[in-house]
Design a protein around this motif. Structure first.
Motif, PDB file in Angstrom:
ATOM      1  N   UNK A 115       9.266 -27.482  27.618  1.00 58.55           N
ATOM      2  CA  UNK A 115       9.128 -26.710  26.379  1.00 58.55           C
ATOM      3  C   UNK A 115       7.675 -26.624  25.913  1.00 58.55           C
ATOM      4  N   UNK A 116       6.759 -26.894  26.813  1.00 62.77           N
ATOM      5  CA  UNK A 116       5.347 -26.702  26.535  1.00 62.77           C
ATOM      6  C   UNK A 116       4.923 -25.269  26.844  1.00 62.77           C
ATOM      7  N   UNK A 117       3.856 -25.119  27.584  1.00 61.76           N
ATOM      8  CA  UNK A 117       3.310 -23.790  27.875  1.00 61.76           C
ATOM      9  C   UNK A 117       4.314 -22.856  28.547  1.00 61.76           C
ATOM     10  N   UNK A 118       5.099 -23.314  29.547  1.00 58.90           N
ATOM     11  CA  UNK A 118       6.054 -22.386  30.191  1.00 58.90           C
ATOM     12  C   UNK A 118       7.064 -21.803  29.205  1.00 58.90           C
ATOM     13  N   UNK A 119       7.459 -22.584  28.218  1.00 56.79           N
ATOM     14  CA  UNK A 119       8.504 -22.188  27.285  1.00 56.79           C
ATOM     15  C   UNK A 119       8.100 -21.002  26.422  1.00 56.79           C
ATOM     16  N   UNK A 120       6.795 -20.811  26.228  1.00 54.07           N
ATOM     17  CA  UNK A 120       6.336 -19.724  25.372  1.00 54.07           C
ATOM     18  C   UNK A 120       6.675 -18.348  25.955  1.00 54.07           C
ATOM     19  N   UNK A 121       6.958 -18.295  27.252  1.00 57.12           N
ATOM     20  CA  UNK A 121       7.389 -17.039  27.872  1.00 57.12           C
ATOM     21  C   UNK A 121       8.906 -16.874  27.837  1.00 57.12           C
ATOM     22  N   UNK A 122       9.624 -17.972  27.582  1.00 59.58           N
ATOM     23  CA  UNK A 122      11.077 -17.917  27.527  1.00 59.58           C
ATOM     24  C   UNK A 122      11.572 -17.651  26.109  1.00 59.58           C
ATOM     25  N   UNK A 123      10.916 -18.216  25.121  1.00 57.02           N
ATOM     26  CA  UNK A 123      11.336 -18.045  23.724  1.00 57.02           C
ATOM     27  C   UNK A 123      11.569 -16.591  23.330  1.00 57.02           C
ATOM     28  N   UNK A 178       7.381 -24.215  36.081  1.00 63.15           N
ATOM     29  CA  UNK A 178       6.432 -25.242  35.669  1.00 63.15           C
ATOM     30  C   UNK A 178       6.075 -26.073  36.890  1.00 63.15           C
ATOM     31  N   UNK A 179       4.797 -26.113  37.267  1.00 67.86           N
ATOM     32  CA  UNK A 179       4.363 -26.762  38.498  1.00 67.86           C
ATOM     33  C   UNK A 179       3.523 -27.993  38.190  1.00 67.86           C
ATOM     34  N   UNK A 180       3.913 -29.106  38.825  1.00 66.94           N
ATOM     35  CA  UNK A 180       3.152 -30.349  38.752  1.00 66.94           C
ATOM     36  C   UNK A 180       3.169 -30.986  40.134  1.00 66.94           C
ATOM     37  N   UNK A 181       2.091 -30.823  40.893  1.00 69.66           N
ATOM     38  CA  UNK A 181       2.050 -31.341  42.250  1.00 69.66           C
ATOM     39  C   UNK A 181       3.108 -30.682  43.103  1.00 69.66           C
ATOM     40  N   UNK A 182       3.963 -31.500  43.757  1.00 73.29           N
ATOM     41  CA  UNK A 182       5.015 -30.935  44.609  1.00 73.29           C
ATOM     42  C   UNK A 182       6.254 -30.544  43.815  1.00 73.29           C
TER      43      UNK A 182
END
Length: 375
Positions: free
Chosen positions: A307-315, A245-249
């Motif tokens: 647990x937003x968008x990145x989490x959908x690949x982990x579930x 999950x990337x947010x800026x740095x």
């Protein structure tokens, strides 16, 4: 917080999170092959005074309210074990595991400590573990000391104890030591641990904790570095899932590592790895999450984002695990506490719960994450 203080603190945290090899620090033995709710907030058990109403609720059929839902009996355990290292605390009262009658999360919470002074009156504790004044979740804990007995406090079972969620405690003679936050510190102390004069490094939960320490610190590695280290030092385990999950740095990886023999999985949350993420820990007012009140706001916000968008690949990965073990160092360990409490809460109508949980399927060995090209 003054900018110069924040900068110094960030440097200390990020330096402590550097993954130090055995060659770098001449600790080859550290990396030897590894074998083997708020319902209680007003009167939590043991260390926090009063008597929690868990036993009374069980005698009445354990009917509780949480997140708008009413549940009867114990919940399903989506998170089976938790292992954390140098993790800050998370909640105004110790999180209970609602999937177990004793309220404890299986696993181990570890922090390191050195004693100084003529009478051992000065406590130097891993700074990550004493970062705030909240208590920890109900889980067995160990205070790891070098070349002297460590302090182990079990949780639940026949012990009747709660893992001392109030340890380590801040105080006049307690000093925050970032030099105790490193991987090799924990590896050495878990390997050489003695309890009441008896060597315990090859017995669980300490042997398991040393294995999952190695897993936890791979959250700071690149994909290829993590895969190489798993193949070299943790036979049978492989990286089967990874998102960043990337947010800026700020780049926050989540890993799923699976054992080919047991089909168990470890989900790994990484610790602080950028200057901007330092303020996750300093944002320490209490807020709501997953049907709980009084959750550390910074760690709640971090988990909610992950647990937003990145989490959908982990579930989908977690659905195919025989069991799920949450592991994390520092901030990652704090996230594990909240994650496990929510996953096992049974707060089925709460939006945070629905965002996080998964449905178990038939376990299978999942394909490994591909090697990254050009790295």
């Amino acid at each position: 917080m003054p900018n110069h203080f924040a900068a110094c603190l960030a440097f200390a945290i990020l330096a402590a999170h550097h993954v130090i090899s055995s060659e770098d620090l001449e600790h080859p033995a550290s990396f030897a092959p590894l074998v083997a709710d708020d319902e209680c907030a007003q009167g939590a058990a043991s260390s926090f005074g009063g008597t929690c109403g868990l036993e009374m609720l069980q005698r009445k059929g354990t009917v509780e309210k949480g997140g708008g839902a009413v549940r009867t009996g114990l919940t399903e355990a989506l998170v089976d074990e938790v292992y954390t290292y140098g993790a800050p605390a998370t909640h105004v009262s110790p999180f209970w595991n609602k999937a177990r009658a004793d309220g404890c999360f299986p696993g181990l919470r570890a922090y390191s400590e050195d004693l100084r002074g003529a009478y051992d009156e000065i406590h130097q504790d891993d700074a990550g573990a004493v970062f705030n004044h909240y208590p920890h979740a109900r889980i067995a804990s160990v205070c790891l000391r070098w070349q002297r007995d460590s302090l182990y406090t079990p949780c639940g079972g026949t012990s009747g104890q709660d893992g001392h969620p109030d340890w380590p405690a801040n105080g006049a003679q307690v000093y925050h030591a970032w030099n105790l936050h490193h991987e090799y510190i924990y590896a050495d102390r878990l390997r050489e641990i003695t309890i009441n004069g008896t060597k315990m490094g090859n017995k669980d939960p300490f042997m398991a904790a040393r294995k999952f320490l190695f897993v936890a610190f791979r959250g700071y590695d690149t994909t290829n570095a993590a895969k190489t280290k798993f193949h070299k030092r943790l036979h049978g385990w492989d990286l089967v899932g990874k998102v960043v999950d990337k947010h800026g740095d700020d780049e926050d990886p989540i890993l799923v590592v699976q054992d080919s023999a047991s089909l168990a999985c470890a989900v790994v949350f990484a610790g602080t790895n950028s200057f901007s993420e330092l303020f996750t820990s300093t944002e320490d007012y209490a807020t709501g999450y997953c049907g709980f009140k009084g959750v550390h706001a910074g760690y709640r916000n971090e988990l909610w984002t992950l647990t937003g968008k990145p989490w959908q690949k982990i579930k989908p990965k977690l659905q195919e695990c025989k069991k799920v073990i949450c592991v994390g160092h520092s901030l990652g360990g704090a996230i594990c506490e909240i994650f496990a409490a929510c996953a096992n809460s049974g707060h089925v109508t709460d939006p945070d719960y629905q965002r996080l949980v998964w449905t178990k399927k038939q376990p299978r060995m999942m394909p490994a994450v591909a090697w990254e090209s050009g790295r």
